[in-house]
Scaffold this motif. Sequence first.
Motif, mmCIF file in Angstrom:
data_model
loop_
_atom_site.group_PDB
_atom_site.id
_atom_site.type_symbol
_atom_site.label_atom_id
_atom_site.label_comp_id
_atom_site.label_asym_id
_atom_site.label_seq_id
_atom_site.Cartn_x
_atom_site.Cartn_y
_atom_site.Cartn_z
ATOM 1 N N LYS A 1 60.633 39.870 39.803
ATOM 2 C CA LYS A 1 60.791 41.467 39.779
ATOM 3 C C LYS A 1 59.937 42.029 41.053
ATOM 4 O O LYS A 1 60.463 42.863 41.739
ATOM 5 C CB LYS A 1 60.716 41.943 38.556
ATOM 6 C CG LYS A 1 61.800 41.588 37.457
ATOM 7 C CD LYS A 1 61.398 42.290 36.192
ATOM 8 C CE LYS A 1 62.507 41.851 35.314
ATOM 9 N NZ LYS A 1 62.140 42.496 33.809
ATOM 10 N N VAL A 2 58.726 41.413 41.038
ATOM 11 C CA VAL A 2 57.667 42.291 41.849
ATOM 12 C C VAL A 2 58.231 41.738 43.386
ATOM 13 O O VAL A 2 58.178 42.338 44.371
ATOM 14 C CB VAL A 2 56.291 41.806 41.607
ATOM 15 C CG1 VAL A 2 55.129 42.433 42.540
ATOM 16 C CG2 VAL A 2 55.935 42.277 39.985
ATOM 17 N N GLU B 1 49.545 38.331 42.536
ATOM 18 C CA GLU B 1 48.633 37.626 42.360
ATOM 19 C C GLU B 1 48.001 37.497 40.919
ATOM 20 O O GLU B 1 47.725 36.435 40.107
ATOM 21 C CB GLU B 1 47.354 37.698 43.364
ATOM 22 C CG GLU B 1 46.070 36.961 43.326
ATOM 23 C CD GLU B 1 45.087 37.454 44.391
ATOM 24 O OE1 GLU B 1 43.999 36.693 44.113
ATOM 25 O OE2 GLU B 1 45.371 38.333 45.084
ATOM 26 N N LEU B 2 47.809 38.858 40.281
ATOM 27 C CA LEU B 2 47.307 38.784 39.130
ATOM 28 C C LEU B 2 48.324 38.184 37.905
ATOM 29 O O LEU B 2 47.881 37.586 37.003
ATOM 30 C CB LEU B 2 47.213 40.223 38.798
ATOM 31 C CG LEU B 2 45.938 40.929 39.562
ATOM 32 C CD1 LEU B 2 46.056 42.354 39.004
ATOM 33 C CD2 LEU B 2 44.685 40.204 38.935
ATOM 34 N N LEU B 3 49.647 38.437 38.252
ATOM 35 C CA LEU B 3 50.596 37.888 37.391
ATOM 36 C C LEU B 3 50.647 36.262 37.211
ATOM 37 O O LEU B 3 50.628 35.477 36.359
ATOM 38 C CB LEU B 3 52.037 38.398 37.721
ATOM 39 C CG LEU B 3 52.314 39.843 37.256
ATOM 40 C CD1 LEU B 3 53.751 40.259 37.923
ATOM 41 C CD2 LEU B 3 52.574 39.935 35.858
ATOM 42 N N SER B 4 50.333 35.830 38.518
ATOM 43 C CA SER B 4 50.240 34.249 38.624
ATOM 44 C C SER B 4 49.078 33.841 37.979
ATOM 45 O O SER B 4 49.180 32.583 37.203
ATOM 46 C CB SER B 4 50.170 33.819 40.174
ATOM 47 O OG SER B 4 51.308 34.309 40.860
ATOM 48 N N GLN B 5 47.927 34.465 38.069
ATOM 49 C CA GLN B 5 46.875 34.230 37.258
ATOM 50 C C GLN B 5 46.930 34.329 35.920
ATOM 51 O O GLN B 5 46.322 33.540 35.173
ATOM 52 C CB GLN B 5 45.573 35.099 37.665
ATOM 53 C CG GLN B 5 45.188 34.740 39.133
ATOM 54 C CD GLN B 5 43.998 35.802 39.566
ATOM 55 O OE1 GLN B 5 43.305 36.466 38.651
ATOM 56 N NE2 GLN B 5 43.730 36.040 40.784
ATOM 57 N N GLU B 6 47.805 35.480 35.674
ATOM 58 C CA GLU B 6 47.895 35.533 34.077
ATOM 59 C C GLU B 6 48.714 34.149 33.257
ATOM 60 O O GLU B 6 48.320 33.894 32.407
ATOM 61 C CB GLU B 6 48.896 36.770 33.709
ATOM 62 C CG GLU B 6 49.066 37.130 32.345
ATOM 63 C CD GLU B 6 49.726 38.600 32.231
ATOM 64 O OE1 GLU B 6 49.416 39.381 31.331
ATOM 65 O OE2 GLU B 6 50.572 38.431 33.023
#
Length: 447
Positions: free
Chosen positions: A167-168, A417-422
């Motif tokens: 989505k992002v 980037e934060l979603l990937s880390q999450e």
Amino acid sequence: MKDFIRVLFVYILLAFQSCLAETLTYDNVLNQAISNSFDLKISNLDIEISKANLKSARSELFPVLTLQANSEYNNGLGNSRNTVGYVGGTVITSQTQFRNMGSVGLQYNLFDFGARGKRILIVENEIAQKKISYDLQLKELKLKILELYTKSLQYSEDLKGKAEILKVNEELFKAKERLFKSGISDKISIMDEAINLARTQDGIKTSKLELKKCLSDLGTYTQKEYTADDIKIMDFNSEIKQEQVVPVSYINVPKSEYNFDSKLSLEAKYYDYEIKKKMAELEVYKRERFPVLKLYSSYLLYGQDPENYFSSWGDIRQSSFTVGLAATYYMFDGFKNKASREKAILEIEKIKLEKDKKLAQIKADYKKTYASYETYNEELQIKEAMLKTVTEKLTDINRLYDKGFKGKNDLLETKVELLSQEVELKKNIIDLTSKIKELEIMGEINI
């Protein structure tokens, strides 16, 4: 108004599908797998078969009673000079008559130097061994279900995370496309976003395919069919206490040291029962060299008539009673018993070596398990703290974006980037939690 109704309908449809979505929990899946396991059912039947064998072995402790009735017509050799003639083991009579006999017999093994008791002991050890075998199969099943459930949960979390990233990415692609059309950005940035978008879509397809495979494998154990599109896989219970990992009976020293007694494991008990069976079998061979003393007894009634069948039944008045002892001793059997004893001795030595090999392997595995537990526990705490930090950052990013903070594209890139880390942190936490549960199963807790 039509758009509002359309959106409302979509939300209602999604909510309805959410209600219909099947929810999986680790405990429920494990219980279903245990209930539907063919191997465990077969193992249970093996135990019952051995119990039936035990009843058969114990039957040798009781006397054998026989009841027999004979009714026959004999057309004898009328022209014979003798009343009774013999040829080999055959008796030939010259009389023509109807004959009837009824008898009751008893046979009892008085003394066999304990051979029967050893045969019973073999079957008793076999029952105990098969119960251990059931527990070992249960442990293997738990490990397999844990592995499949862990993978399913990881792919499920991966799908949810990548759906958010998609989505992002789509929003970021549209934003950069607008900048390109307005002449602010170049085409390369759009192409980069298109590649990221395609990569994320490809990752979603791959994760979905792997999830379907894991659910299919899981279904072979639970005897159920799962659909990757309509399923919700619940997380593990993260509250795992250290004292639950290694049984108290295995640890007799301070926590900083290691002292595991592999003789308390299920595998050790399995081999112990196998050795007991072979030793009892060896004792049976030894006792078979001694004589066997048996008691036998019979009581019979006899009647006969040369012309009328029914009169022969009325003539049953003569009786006979026999009682005696019989001792049997095999003086020479072609060295068969000696060969059987030698084979049993060698088999015992082989089982002992196999046991030592297995226990050495188990001890090494448990040593690694014990050493890695604290590492897993500490790493789990670190990953959970990192996830908390990433989640807080995501909340801040969303707040800044909603308030119209300048540099929205930078915020979106940071969010990706934060979603990937999450996603990676959640998968790591699932993996660590699964490993700690694996240590519990390997430590034979709640087996």
